[in-house]
Design a protein around this motif. Sequence first.
Motif, short mmCIF file in Angstrom:
data_model
loop_
_atom_site.label_atom_id
_atom_site.label_comp_id
_atom_site.label_asym_id
_atom_site.label_seq_id
_atom_site.Cartn_x
_atom_site.Cartn_y
_atom_site.Cartn_z
N LYS A 112 0.83 -1.20 0.00
CA LYS A 112 0.00 0.00 0.00
C LYS A 112 0.86 1.25 0.00
CE LYS A 112 -3.89 2.15 2.40
NZ LYS A 112 -4.84 2.05 3.54
N ALA A 113 1.92 1.26 0.82
CA ALA A 113 2.81 2.42 0.88
C ALA A 113 3.56 2.58 -0.44
CB ALA A 113 3.80 2.25 2.03
N THR A 116 1.18 4.17 -2.97
CA THR A 116 0.99 5.58 -2.67
C THR A 116 2.19 6.40 -3.12
OG1 THR A 116 -0.40 5.09 -0.74
CG2 THR A 116 0.62 7.26 -0.81
N THR A 234 3.39 15.74 1.74
CA THR A 234 3.73 14.32 1.83
C THR A 234 3.04 13.56 0.71
OG1 THR A 234 1.86 13.78 3.28
CG2 THR A 234 3.92 14.49 4.33
N ASP A 235 3.57 12.37 0.39
CA ASP A 235 2.95 11.55 -0.65
C ASP A 235 1.48 11.27 -0.34
OD1 ASP A 235 5.40 11.51 -1.83
OD2 ASP A 235 5.87 9.41 -1.36
N THR A 236 1.20 10.96 0.92
CA THR A 236 -0.17 10.62 1.30
C THR A 236 -1.12 11.79 1.07
OG1 THR A 236 0.63 9.07 2.98
CG2 THR A 236 -1.64 9.84 3.19
N ASN A 237 -0.73 13.00 1.49
CA ASN A 237 -1.59 14.17 1.31
C ASN A 237 -1.79 14.49 -0.16
OD1 ASN A 237 -1.98 14.58 4.03
ND2 ASN A 237 -0.27 16.00 4.24
N GLN A 240 -4.09 11.76 -1.75
CA GLN A 240 -5.47 11.92 -1.28
C GLN A 240 -6.15 13.09 -1.96
OE1 GLN A 240 -5.22 12.21 3.00
NE2 GLN A 240 -5.36 9.99 3.29
#
Length: 404
Positions: A112-113, A116, A234-237, A240
């Motif tokens: 998952k990481a 992302t 960040t990659d996540t932000n 998303q």
Amino acid sequence: MTKSKELFKAIQGKNLLKLDIQYFADKTLFELKQNMTTVGQQLQKTENDLAAAAIDTNKSTEDIQALQKSRDDLKMRFDVIKEQHDAVEAEQKAKFQADQDKNPVLKTDDPKAKVTAAKAELIRATMKNQAISDEARAALGDGNSTGGEKILPSTMTTELLHEPFVKNPLRQVSTFTQVTNLEVPKITFTLDDDSFIDDTQTAKEMKAEGDVVQFGRNKFKVFVPLSETILAATDTNLVQTVDQGLQSGLAAKEKKVAFAGTPATGEETLSFYGVGINEVTGTTKYKAIKAAIADLHEDYRDNARIVMRYVDYMDIIESLANGSSTLYNAQPEQVLGKPVEFSDSAVDPIVGDFQYSHFNYDPNLIYDRDKDVKTGVELFVLTAWFDHKIKLKSAFRIAKKSTA
């Protein structure tokens, strides 16, 4: 003077070390390797000829000296090319290592990481008009290694098209597929004759329009604005932000065309209100809905649902409650007799078996970048093609309050 003439003059003047090295820097590593091979072979041949001439008594001193000069010239040329080759190779290795260090999450064992991180790399690379690494492509399930196409990788396409979207109630009840040039039968089974179709309306519809539905390709774009702050987040932000923007855009387009009261030109067949579904009226919307359910053939009534506005449902509750609070706590299915999905776009309630409402996307979604010339904001752009078909109009009714 051209580069080739400079090279020739430098070789003839035995001054290779002063040759403009940038000539070689302009070449790719592959070309430099080829040049090293070619010159190296010539150098080896000359050295062999020189060794043979040294023991050949028929060769003059001048012959040997000429071979020595040729060998020295080729040796200098080979050294210059090798020096540039080693420099370019070292630079490429350093860049590759820097890219790996820049996005170390791609090395993680967490799938998952890794996805992302790969998504974030694709988004940032797209906004900078750059290619992404092979490792990121692999993580996204992209089999294309050329970097030339802008087809959205399979992992992102699957998530965008198949994850349920809360903002589009049809995602919960309609059929969704992802097939190019899709054709499907209107009914899922047949017998040796067509007399098994008890619903005369369905039989008439199939006779008039055929028993196969062909899906077309309606093009539209979704734009997601991205500020420098988001790109540097960040990659996540970042992921998303883009995912939510694209998902919301897809859902908004689906709802817009499916519930359009006055469909745009060319989109008439995409709307429940534009394909000629039978209307059932009642003195109130509550009675109209009940009458619409009863008017459906039993094959569709068993699986029927209601899509309607929440404000209309609350008006029905207020009218039926007559001062009591009991109905306010009841489930909509208990009140109307069928499961309910709410959408503010459904001006007139739609009653029917929504498996016959079918959305199909072309799997080759395209991503790109653009710029809003009015604001200067950079945009991540998704181009998609889809179609929405009401496979059987007889499986639906539109409930309307009578004006009389």
